[in-house]
Design a protein around this motif. Structure first.
Motif, PDB file in Angstrom:
ATOM      1  N   LEU A 128       0.823  -1.211   0.000  1.00  0.00           N
ATOM      2  CA  LEU A 128       0.000   0.000   0.000  1.00  0.00           C
ATOM      3  C   LEU A 128       0.851   1.254   0.000  1.00  0.00           C
ATOM      4  O   LEU A 128       2.000   1.229   0.471  1.00  0.00           O
ATOM      5  N   CYS A 129       0.263   2.345  -0.486  1.00  0.00           N
ATOM      6  CA  CYS A 129       0.900   3.649  -0.355  1.00  0.00           C
ATOM      7  C   CYS A 129      -0.146   4.743  -0.470  1.00  0.00           C
ATOM      8  O   CYS A 129      -1.251   4.521  -0.975  1.00  0.00           O
ATOM      9  N   TYR A 130       0.215   5.909   0.027  1.00  0.00           N
ATOM     10  CA  TYR A 130      -0.585   7.118  -0.145  1.00  0.00           C
ATOM     11  C   TYR A 130       0.231   8.046  -1.031  1.00  0.00           C
ATOM     12  O   TYR A 130       1.448   8.156  -0.878  1.00  0.00           O
ATOM     13  N   LEU A 131      -0.438   8.708  -1.954  1.00  0.00           N
ATOM     14  CA  LEU A 131       0.227   9.733  -2.744  1.00  0.00           C
ATOM     15  C   LEU A 131      -0.699  10.898  -2.958  1.00  0.00           C
ATOM     16  O   LEU A 131      -1.905  10.793  -2.818  1.00  0.00           O
ATOM     17  N   ARG A 132      -0.078  12.051  -3.248  1.00  0.00           N
ATOM     18  CA  ARG A 132      -0.833  13.273  -3.454  1.00  0.00           C
ATOM     19  C   ARG A 132      -0.849  13.570  -4.945  1.00  0.00           C
ATOM     20  O   ARG A 132       0.181  13.586  -5.595  1.00  0.00           O
TER      21      ARG A 132
END
Length: 146
Positions: A128-132
């Motif tokens: 998983l990852c979060y990105l903007r």
């Protein structure tokens, strides 16, 4: 009376074309584009003099949609930080399941996306990852690995 479905999630963006390109790179498809204005829009949204452009994006399976809107009048407003943190109250992220996380992140980086943290692995189940993305939109991406 029962709920039929969740129809879409609306996101206000600064640059509609950039947001459409970003979500197209993610793998979504443009379902339609329209200019929205007039008394209907004013009454539905609760603002006077609404003039906006919108694009409806859908996932390849057709089950999920994002409505991207760029307001020309009244001008869009930004509450708080231009880049709110993932734990800020309110709606700030949309999660997508992807087949190849590394490839998806690379494609989205070419459209200006930046990782917020790093790609992490949850047990032997997900990466998983979060990105903007454009207009500060936070995406969470998950690749099932187990």
């Amino acid at each position: 009376m029962t709920l039929q479905r969740m129809d879409n999630i609306g996101i206000v963006v600064e640059d509609l074309d950039a947001a459409v390109a970003f979500f197209t790179a993610l793998g979504m498809e443009v379902e339609g584009r329209a200019q929205i204005e007039g008394l209907f829009a004013d009454h539905a949204v609760g603002l006077d003099g609404v003039r906006s452009d919108m694009a409806m994006m859908r996932t390849p399976d057709g089950h999920s949609k994002l409505e991207l809107a760029q307001y020309h009048a009244p001008a869009a407003v930004r509450d708080g930080s231009p880049n709110p943190q993932p734990n800020t109250l309110g709606l700030h992220r949309v999660m997508f399941a992807v087949e190849d996380l590394d490839d998806t992140v690379a494609r989205l980086r070419s459209h200006g996306a930046e990782l917020i943290g790093e790609v992490a692995q949850y047990k032997d189940i997900y990466r998983l990852c979060y990105l903007r993305g454009p207009s500060g939109i936070i995406l969470a991406l998950a690749e099932q690995i187990g």
